[in-house]
Design a protein around this motif. Sequence first.
Motif: not given
Length: 273
Positions: A101-106, A218-226, A252-262
């Motif tokens: 619901g999070y990983a796909c729902g957004y 795709i990576a969060g701007e403040r993520s340890g994966q970027v 960070g290790h989560h979606y940004s608000e514009n994930i649908d656009q990305i």
Amino acid sequence: MRLRPSASNAAASFALSLSVLAACEAPRSSPVDASLPEVTIEDAGAEVIVDAAPDVEPKREIGPFEMPFLGKRTVFFARPSERAKGHRLIANLHGVCNPPGYACGYWVNAASRVGFLVCPTGDATCGKAAYDAPTWSGSYEKMGDDLEKAIAVVDTAHPGEISREGAILTGFSRGAYAAARIAQAHPGRFPYLILNEADVKLDGSALRKAGVRAVAMIAGERSGQVAGERATVAKLVAQGYPAKLWIMPGAGHHYSENIDQIMAEAMTWLLER
């Protein structure tokens, strides 16, 4: 699954019908000249043609929806608004303690414009309570097997609507590591990859051998994966392999608000390769 119009929509439709009838009513004060003979449609030799209402099926809800899958587990899915055959499969694997619901729902809106989204729930939970977030306990191979079973369940409920042609496989965190492994283990099954929040080490020659045409990361701007994702994309591009990185602002290790656009941009870019 049939969707019924809401009561408010029915009321609005009834009010509109009344207004149309009122507009079509002859003015009450219209003068009539009794000296003129009454002329009927038959007298004039006119042919009356009544056009039938167009047989157009209304747009359907895209979801998201859930349906039973492997015991108490469910599969999360979102469908295109057009009921048609052969929508491109978009498959997603969620991460650890991270429900579909999070990983796909957004980003279901972006998905519905491209294809038919299918997201299975993991085989374990992060706690003992029934409402705890789902996670994965099995191997990447087992995750791939569960994904195929989930696709089959949704395909049975919506026969002919899902096409494997040009399928996109996406994943978040552990789901992204699994997605990369699954795509390379089954050449040609998933020609496009979107890997979110996962520092996956990739090689252009191995991806080509597996029939993967392009990779979006795709990576969060403040993520340890970027940093790792940036290096992987740079390596792939230097190898002449189609790869591109999107940064989620402020995340960070989560979606940004514009994930649908990305996600929409990433899928568009992939399908142009």
